[in-house]
Design a protein around this motif. Structure first.
Motif, PDB file in Angstrom:
ATOM      1  N   ALA A 146      -5.472   5.241  -2.416  1.00 17.12           N
ATOM      2  CA  ALA A 146      -4.837   3.935  -2.671  1.00 17.12           C
ATOM      3  C   ALA A 146      -5.825   2.932  -3.194  1.00 17.12           C
ATOM      4  O   ALA A 146      -6.970   2.923  -2.943  1.00 17.12           O
ATOM      5  N   ASN A 187       0.837  -1.204   0.000  1.00 12.81           N
ATOM      6  CA  ASN A 187       0.000   0.000   0.000  1.00 12.81           C
ATOM      7  C   ASN A 187       0.869   1.249   0.000  1.00 12.81           C
ATOM      8  O   ASN A 187       1.915   1.285   0.638  1.00 12.81           O
ATOM      9  N   PRO A 188       0.433   2.312  -0.680  1.00 15.55           N
ATOM     10  CA  PRO A 188       1.158   3.582  -0.593  1.00 15.55           C
ATOM     11  C   PRO A 188       0.736   4.329   0.680  1.00 15.55           C
ATOM     12  O   PRO A 188      -0.418   4.249   1.099  1.00 15.55           O
ATOM     13  N   TYR A 189       1.695   5.037   1.274  1.00 13.79           N
ATOM     14  CA  TYR A 189       1.440   5.747   2.523  1.00 13.79           C
ATOM     15  C   TYR A 189       1.753   7.228   2.382  1.00 13.79           C
ATOM     16  O   TYR A 189       2.590   7.625   1.567  1.00 13.79           O
ATOM     17  N   ARG A 220       2.145   8.883  -1.036  1.00 15.13           N
ATOM     18  CA  ARG A 220       2.268   7.636  -1.798  1.00 15.13           C
ATOM     19  C   ARG A 220       3.686   7.047  -1.775  1.00 15.13           C
ATOM     20  O   ARG A 220       4.255   6.707  -2.802  1.00 15.13           O
ATOM     21  N   VAL A 221       4.259   6.944  -0.580  1.00 21.14           N
ATOM     22  CA  VAL A 221       5.572   6.315  -0.434  1.00 21.14           C
ATOM     23  C   VAL A 221       5.393   4.927   0.172  1.00 21.14           C
ATOM     24  O   VAL A 221       4.382   4.645   0.819  1.00 21.14           O
ATOM     25  N   PRO A 222       6.365   4.021  -0.019  1.00 15.78           N
ATOM     26  CA  PRO A 222       6.268   2.693   0.579  1.00 15.78           C
ATOM     27  C   PRO A 222       6.264   2.772   2.109  1.00 15.78           C
ATOM     28  O   PRO A 222       6.812   3.712   2.698  1.00 15.78           O
ATOM     29  N   SER A 273      -2.511   6.009   1.990  1.00 13.27           N
ATOM     30  CA  SER A 273      -2.980   7.106   1.140  1.00 13.27           C
ATOM     31  C   SER A 273      -4.467   6.965   0.867  1.00 13.27           C
ATOM     32  O   SER A 273      -4.970   5.858   0.637  1.00 13.27           O
TER      33      SER A 273
END
Length: 138
Positions: A138, A65-67, A110-112, A135
């Motif tokens: 997501a 998931n993007p964070y 949208r970072v790992p 995010s």
């Protein structure tokens, strides 16, 4: 050393496909989890459904998931916090001070998860408050 009915079983080696760590197993093994990175290593003896279920509890799960990383509070306006944010964001001191004044503010989108976790820990160690969440898009 694996022993069955008083006989020593042959030990096999297998290299983890993720971290290249060398692991060992025998015919007595019902599954294999890498000793280094905690991922399941497929071996010929791991077809048992019960073994697969047990292995799931001991393996690392990747989160794709993007964070978003959010600076909630910079804490005290210390040089350490400013320096950390400068490294993270590649901005000058004046720009960092503007970011700090606008807290809470989203620093990254949208970072790992690993990156979001690492960066939030750096902020927390510098006396600030940060969080990361999945995010919204997501």
């Amino acid at each position: 050393i694996p022993i069955v009915d008083g006989k020593i079983l042959e030990v096999f080696q297998v290299q983890c496909g993720f971290c290249q760590h060398l692991n060992y197993y025998s015919d007595k093994s019902t599954g294999l989890v890498c000793e280094n990175c905690d991922r399941v290593i497929p071996i010929a003896t791991d077809d048992d459904p019960e073994a697969k279920e047990v292995l799931e509890h001991f393996t690392r799960k990747d989160d794709d998931n993007p964070y978003d990383l959010i600076l909630i509070s910079p804490g005290k306006h210390t040089d350490q916090m400013i320096t950390i944010l400068q490294r993270m964001l590649a901005l000058n001191r004046k720009q960092i001070k503007e970011v700090i004044e606008n807290a809470p503010i989203t620093l990254f989108e949208r970072v790992p998860r690993k990156k979001a976790d690492l960066l939030s820990r750096q902020i927390i160690e510098a006396g600030g408050e940060a969080k990361f969440e999945i995010s919204k898009d997501a």
